[in-house]
Design a protein around this motif. Structure first.
Motif, PDB file in Angstrom:
ATOM      1  N   MET A 106       0.820  -1.268   0.081  1.00 23.84           N
ATOM      2  CA  MET A 106       0.023  -0.077   0.064  1.00 23.84           C
ATOM      3  C   MET A 106       0.754   1.000   0.011  1.00 23.84           C
ATOM      4  O   MET A 106       1.771   1.254   0.676  1.00 23.84           O
ATOM      5  N   SER A 107       0.395   2.308  -0.605  1.00 28.57           N
ATOM      6  CA  SER A 107       1.346   3.278  -0.761  1.00 28.57           C
ATOM      7  C   SER A 107       1.306   4.186   0.621  1.00 28.57           C
ATOM      8  O   SER A 107       0.500   4.248   1.128  1.00 28.57           O
ATOM      9  N   SER A 108       2.401   4.505   0.856  1.00 28.06           N
ATOM     10  CA  SER A 108       2.561   5.395   1.909  1.00 28.06           C
ATOM     11  C   SER A 108       2.385   6.981   1.736  1.00 28.06           C
ATOM     12  O   SER A 108       2.541   7.824   2.824  1.00 28.06           O
ATOM     13  N   ARG A 109       1.803   7.178   0.643  1.00 29.93           N
ATOM     14  CA  ARG A 109       1.630   8.938   0.205  1.00 29.93           C
ATOM     15  C   ARG A 109       0.143   8.942   0.318  1.00 29.93           C
ATOM     16  O   ARG A 109      -0.195   9.768  -0.352  1.00 29.93           O
ATOM     17  N   ARG A 110      -0.559   8.061   1.036  1.00 26.93           N
ATOM     18  CA  ARG A 110      -1.973   8.442   1.036  1.00 26.93           C
ATOM     19  C   ARG A 110      -2.112   9.714   1.589  1.00 26.93           C
ATOM     20  O   ARG A 110      -1.583  10.214   2.613  1.00 26.93           O
ATOM     21  N   ARG A 111      -3.179  10.444   0.845  1.00 26.52           N
ATOM     22  CA  ARG A 111      -3.374  11.764   1.376  1.00 26.52           C
ATOM     23  C   ARG A 111      -4.720  11.970   2.097  1.00 26.52           C
ATOM     24  O   ARG A 111      -5.690  11.191   1.921  1.00 26.52           O
ATOM     25  N   GLY A 112      -4.536  12.883   3.273  1.00 28.17           N
ATOM     26  CA  GLY A 112      -5.784  13.051   4.082  1.00 28.17           C
ATOM     27  C   GLY A 112      -5.994  12.165   5.099  1.00 28.17           C
ATOM     28  O   GLY A 112      -7.262  12.298   5.805  1.00 28.17           O
ATOM     29  N   THR A 113      -5.269  11.125   5.544  1.00 26.94           N
ATOM     30  CA  THR A 113      -5.663  10.316   6.430  1.00 26.94           C
ATOM     31  C   THR A 113      -5.263  10.761   7.630  1.00 26.94           C
ATOM     32  O   THR A 113      -5.828  10.449   8.915  1.00 26.94           O
ATOM     33  N   THR A 114      -4.216  11.312   7.918  1.00 25.98           N
ATOM     34  CA  THR A 114      -3.737  11.883   9.271  1.00 25.98           C
ATOM     35  C   THR A 114      -3.640  13.466   8.946  1.00 25.98           C
ATOM     36  O   THR A 114      -2.711  13.629   7.918  1.00 25.98           O
ATOM     37  N   PRO A 115      -3.761  14.384   9.987  1.00 29.04           N
ATOM     38  CA  PRO A 115      -3.767  15.672  10.110  1.00 29.04           C
ATOM     39  C   PRO A 115      -2.140  15.971  10.166  1.00 29.04           C
ATOM     40  O   PRO A 115      -1.345  15.159  10.573  1.00 29.04           O
ATOM     41  N   SER A 116      -1.400  16.964   9.354  1.00 24.09           N
ATOM     42  CA  SER A 116      -0.171  17.281   9.744  1.00 24.09           C
ATOM     43  C   SER A 116      -0.023  17.660  11.230  1.00 24.09           C
ATOM     44  O   SER A 116      -0.692  18.527  11.741  1.00 24.09           O
ATOM     45  N   THR A 117       1.056  17.265  11.940  1.00 25.24           N
ATOM     46  CA  THR A 117       1.461  17.493  13.325  1.00 25.24           C
ATOM     47  C   THR A 117       2.706  18.191  13.630  1.00 25.24           C
ATOM     48  O   THR A 117       2.765  18.730  14.563  1.00 25.24           O
ATOM     49  N   GLY A 118       3.227  18.406  12.461  1.00 23.12           N
ATOM     50  CA  GLY A 118       4.773  19.250  12.422  1.00 23.12           C
ATOM     51  C   GLY A 118       4.323  20.712  12.416  1.00 23.12           C
ATOM     52  O   GLY A 118       5.409  21.504  12.895  1.00 23.12           O
ATOM     53  N   ARG A 119       3.300  21.186  12.219  1.00 26.44           N
ATOM     54  CA  ARG A 119       3.232  22.668  12.240  1.00 26.44           C
ATOM     55  C   ARG A 119       3.100  23.386  13.459  1.00 26.44           C
ATOM     56  O   ARG A 119       2.425  22.760  14.143  1.00 26.44           O
ATOM     57  N   SER A 120       3.914  24.512  13.342  1.00 25.94           N
ATOM     58  CA  SER A 120       3.831  25.183  14.957  1.00 25.94           C
ATOM     59  C   SER A 120       2.581  25.997  15.046  1.00 25.94           C
ATOM     60  O   SER A 120       2.310  26.720  14.128  1.00 25.94           O
ATOM     61  N   ASP A 121       2.121  26.289  16.096  1.00 22.75           N
ATOM     62  CA  ASP A 121       0.984  27.207  16.529  1.00 22.75           C
ATOM     63  C   ASP A 121       1.588  28.548  16.810  1.00 22.75           C
ATOM     64  O   ASP A 121       0.626  29.459  16.743  1.00 22.75           O
ATOM     65  N   VAL A 122       3.118  28.770  16.798  1.00 27.45           N
ATOM     66  CA  VAL A 122       3.515  29.980  17.092  1.00 27.45           C
ATOM     67  C   VAL A 122       2.956  31.136  16.084  1.00 27.45           C
ATOM     68  O   VAL A 122       2.677  32.332  16.668  1.00 27.45           O
ATOM     69  N   PRO A 123       2.949  31.047  14.729  1.00 26.34           N
ATOM     70  CA  PRO A 123       2.662  31.985  13.769  1.00 26.34           C
ATOM     71  C   PRO A 123       1.088  32.604  14.148  1.00 26.34           C
ATOM     72  O   PRO A 123       0.922  33.592  14.161  1.00 26.34           O
ATOM     73  N   PHE A 124       0.276  31.554  14.371  1.00 29.56           N
ATOM     74  CA  PHE A 124      -1.181  31.837  14.675  1.00 29.56           C
ATOM     75  C   PHE A 124      -1.164  32.797  16.086  1.00 29.56           C
ATOM     76  O   PHE A 124      -2.006  33.695  16.120  1.00 29.56           O
ATOM     77  N   LEU A 125      -0.471  32.351  16.810  1.00 24.04           N
ATOM     78  CA  LEU A 125      -0.491  33.260  18.051  1.00 24.04           C
ATOM     79  C   LEU A 125       0.270  34.394  18.176  1.00 24.04           C
ATOM     80  O   LEU A 125      -0.406  35.391  18.603  1.00 24.04           O
ATOM     81  N   VAL A 126       1.320  34.525  17.034  1.00 24.01           N
ATOM     82  CA  VAL A 126       2.036  35.854  17.113  1.00 24.01           C
ATOM     83  C   VAL A 126       0.924  36.829  16.299  1.00 24.01           C
ATOM     84  O   VAL A 126       0.659  37.953  16.548  1.00 24.01           O
TER      85      VAL A 126
END
Lengths: 276, 213
Positions: free
Chosen positions: A1-21
């Motif tokens: 099975m392809s490991s590049r399936r899209r939309g199965t899990t949300p990205s967790t690496g993004r920082s919340d800092v820009p939003f808070l700033v």
């Protein structure tokens, strides 16, 4: 099975800092403006100036009248805001929409117009009738009425929101336990609305403290008689005493801060723990 | 006894029409039905909190259709419990007595009696915000029973509880029913709950009510 399936899990690496700033920067402009105004005011006067003001009999009278009139206004505002807020929150009745609009009029009308309306009201036959017993226009009662006319509208809005946030379910249960509507209100609803009552009173008090337009038109600017702190600022400015006006402004900020802090601390202490 | 005759209730586009059923005195009746079938609406109509369009409600042989909720003498536990956040558990149990102007001693005796029956003696000075689901449920039940009603209406009282607490509550509800002799109408959508507790089971579907057992 392809490991590049899209939309199965949300990205967790993004920082919340820009939003808070972004939140901080966008809201920060307003906070900076307030702080800037206060700092500029404070830097434009000296403790000596403030002390001199406090020694002035007229200014002391103005502070006293402001504190007393604002407190009476706050009490009267809560007195009308609690029943009106409760009616608007809990009942459907003919003319409710009209009443709702009517209660917004003091909020949307220019303050000077409110003062003018009051002046005209008290020159009509019923108004003149009242003045045969109590002098209102250009006298101390007019200061309280002018403040109340505007401040109460804000208190009503605050109380309505407070009652909206209390579930009607608890009153219903109280009714099944043997309460009349009135008992359910006094025993179950009002204790829960305590914080709302305090907020409504504070809002009305603060609003009354800053009220100038209606006071100017309805009460006049008689030094040492119908003079409240905003009137003092106006009188100082009209005699080109910018230093005096700034010093009174700083005094107003101090008085307002002290009173609001006392109410806030008291309010937090009396709020039910985890109250909904 | 609870007797509902030809009851018609309208709430917006939803309607219950011509609903009739009878629960004999001292029975534990369970009313089942899907979510949105009108179970809670029916219960509210019996308490007097929901206006009815037609029909009648009799409690213990007395027509209460036109009576206010306060005059019906019905103990009611809503689904969300609606505990009073400004009162302690003790004040909840003493609330109905205070309204009725009971003296201090009989009120304290009743509070102690209820606290013992419901196993909440140790919680009497706590506020509802600190109670667990089961403790809150017991408090709401105690408040509803405090004035010794002859009819008790329970709206999905166990739906928010975990399995273990629910088992405990089954025993408690049976004990309360046995010791007070109160006529119970218990709303649920759980067949297991209905079978465990009910003497008779009614099902509400498509605005009509029928007895299952």
């Amino acid at each position: 099975m392809s490991s590049r399936r899209r939309g199965t899990t949300p990205s967790t690496g993004r920082s919340d800092v820009p939003f808070l700033v972004a939140l901080g920067v966008m809201g920060g402009f307003y906070v900076l403006l307030i702080v800037g105004m206060l700092v500029a005011d404070v830097l434009s006067t000296t403790p000596g100036h403030l002390w001199a003001l406090l020694k002035n009999r007229d200014i002391r009278y103005s502070i006293k009248l402001s504190l007393i009139s604002c407190t009476i206004t706050a009490i009267l505002s809560v007195w009308v805001a609690v029943p009106l807020g409760y009616l608007l929150s809990r009942y459907q009745f003919r003319g409710k929409a009209l009443l709702d609009v009517l209660l917004d009029i003091p909020i949307v009308l220019p303050p000077l117009v409110i003062g003018l309306c009051l002046l005209i009201l008290f020159s009509t036959p019923p108004g003149r009738g009242v003045q045969q017993f109590v002098q209102v226009t250009y006298a101390i009662p007019s200061v309280i009425i002018a403040q109340f006319a505007v401040a109460a509208a804000f208190a009503v809005r605050t109380m309505r929101v407070a009652f909206d946030q209390i579930s009607p379910r608890q009153e219903q249960v109280a009714l099944t336990l043997g309460c009349s509507r009135s008992q359910a209100f006094w025993r179950v609803v009002l204790p829960q609305a305590r914080q709302g009552v305090l907020t409504a009173g504070t809002v009305a008090w603060a609003r009354a403290m800053g009220e100038f337009g209606p006071v100017l038109v309805f009460s006049g600017t008689t030094r040492g008689y119908t003079e409240v702190l905003p009137t003092t600022v106006f009188l100082e400015l009209s005699t080109y005493s910018l230093e005096g006006a700034v010093a009174v402004s700083v005094l107003m900020v101090i008085v307002a801060l002290v009173v609001l802090l006392i109410v806030r601390v008291y309010g937090m202490g009396s709020a039910p723990v985890g109250g909904r | 006894m609870i007797r509902v005759r030809d009851l018609t209730i309208r709430v917006g586009s939803f309607a219950l029409e011509g609903v009739s059923f009878t629960v004999a005195a001292g029975r534990y009746a369970v009313l089942m039905g899907k979510t949105g079938s009108g179970k809670s609406t029916l219960l509210e109509a019996i308490t007097g909190l929901r206006p009815i369009e037609a029909g009648s409600v009799e409690l213990l042989g007395r027509d209460v259709t036109r009576l206010k909720p306060a005059d019906r003498g019905v103990g009611y536990v809503p689904q969300d419990l609606a505990l009073f956040p400004t009162m302690t558990v003790r004040e909840h149990l003493a609330f109905a007595q205070a309204i009725r102007g009971w003296d201090r001693t009989p009120t304290e005796q009743r509070v102690a009696e209820l606290a013992d029956l419901l196993g909440i003696d140790h919680l009497l000075d706590r506020q509802p915000q600190g109670l667990s689901g089961g403790e809150a449920q017991r408090t709401a039940l105690g408040r509803a029973l405090s004035f010794r009603p002859r009819v008790l209406l329970l709206d999905e009282p166990l739906s928010a509880l975990d399995e273990e607490t629910r088992e405990g509550m089954y025993d408690l509800l049976r004990t309360v029913h046995r010791e007070t002799g109160v006529t119970v109408l218990h709303v649920t959508h759980s067949l297991t709950e209905a079978k465990k507790l009910g003497d008779c089971i009614f099902r509400l579907a498509d605005g009509k009510i029928g007895e299952m057992a």
